[in-house]
Design a protein around this motif. Structure first.
Motif, PDB file in Angstrom:
ATOM      1  N   ARG A 151       0.830  -1.215   0.000  1.00 61.01           N
ATOM      2  CA  ARG A 151       0.000   0.000   0.000  1.00 61.01           C
ATOM      3  C   ARG A 151       0.863   1.264   0.000  1.00 61.01           C
ATOM      4  O   ARG A 151       0.489   2.271  -0.594  1.00 61.01           O
ATOM      5  N   ASN A 152       2.002   1.207   0.673  1.00 65.35           N
ATOM      6  CA  ASN A 152       2.911   2.363   0.665  1.00 65.35           C
ATOM      7  C   ASN A 152       3.456   2.614  -0.739  1.00 65.35           C
ATOM      8  O   ASN A 152       3.591   3.767  -1.161  1.00 65.35           O
ATOM      9  N   ARG A 171       1.860   1.838  -3.462  1.00 62.59           N
ATOM     10  CA  ARG A 171       0.717   2.414  -4.195  1.00 62.59           C
ATOM     11  C   ARG A 171       0.604   3.909  -3.903  1.00 62.59           C
ATOM     12  O   ARG A 171       0.443   4.714  -4.809  1.00 62.59           O
ATOM     13  N   ARG A 172       0.701   4.272  -2.623  1.00 64.85           N
ATOM     14  CA  ARG A 172       0.597   5.685  -2.243  1.00 64.85           C
ATOM     15  C   ARG A 172       1.683   6.513  -2.930  1.00 64.85           C
ATOM     16  O   ARG A 172       1.410   7.600  -3.440  1.00 64.85           O
ATOM     17  N   ASP A 207       0.901   9.545  -5.430  1.00 62.60           N
ATOM     18  CA  ASP A 207       1.454  10.880  -5.158  1.00 62.60           C
ATOM     19  C   ASP A 207       2.233  11.394  -6.370  1.00 62.60           C
ATOM     20  O   ASP A 207       2.144  12.575  -6.721  1.00 62.60           O
TER      21      ASP A 207
END
Length: 187
Positions: free
Chosen positions: A131-132, A134-135, A139
């Motif tokens: 998920r990090n 993906r973030r 961004d």
């Protein structure tokens, strides 16, 4: 599209890295079945340095519930035995000349449940890592759209691709956890 594009291959590589890290953590979980990867974290104090056990001897699985380490240098046999005993793996090695035999004890129900919880924790850490990634990708997309490097439509297309990569890797993590749980709970 301009020169500045989102590197989907890099995002996928980083997500795969989280999955590979999870699989190596799973390999170190003791399930009552012998596996050479069980001794991977063991380091032996020989020749004035800490060395991985596989650089001091040959690790093998002669039986389903037995590990063996054929120590190459006879002077290091007791150091290998001590390193295995002190590794915190709950193993009790036995010496047989230059061969160190390590029986793998049966796991009780309580210990199996504890290992299942540890496996679930490892899986959650891997999901968070995915998920990090993906973030970071999303961004980067926002910044590229703000800088007029990509259009709003391209942003949406890339965001959907990043999300599908995320979904695929999270489902692979879930499958790996399910497989490990079955292995741990098997008597």
């Amino acid at each position: 599209m301009s020169d500045e594009e989102l590197d989907l291959d890099d995002i996928e590589r980083r997500m795969k890295g989280a999955l590979e890290a999870l699989k190596s953590e799973f390999a170190g979980l003791r399930t009552g079945r012998a596996s050479t990867s069980l001794l991977d974290p063991v380091t032996v104090d020989v020749y004035g340095a800490n060395m991985p056990i596989n650089q001091v001897g040959t690790v093998g699985v002669p039986e389903p519930r037995m590990l063996s380490v054929q120590v190459w240098d006879k002077a290091n046999v007791s150091a290998v035995e001590k390193a295995i005993r002190n590794a915190g793996l709950g193993l009790n090695p036995m010496l047989d000349g230059q061969l160190v035999r390590i029986p793998i004890p049966e796991l009780n129900e309580e210990r199996r449940r504890e290992l299942a919880k540890v496996a679930a924790k490892y899986a959650e850490q891997a999901r968070i890592a995915v998920r990090n990634v993906r973030r970071d990708g999303l961004d980067q997309l926002k910044k590229m759209e703000k800088d007029k490097a990509i259009s709003e439509d391209d942003h949406k297309i890339y965001a959907d691709e990043v999300q599908s990569l995320t979904d695929r890797h999270v489902s692979e993590i879930d499958k790996a956890l399910e497989t490990k749980d079955k292995e741990i709970m098997q008597v």
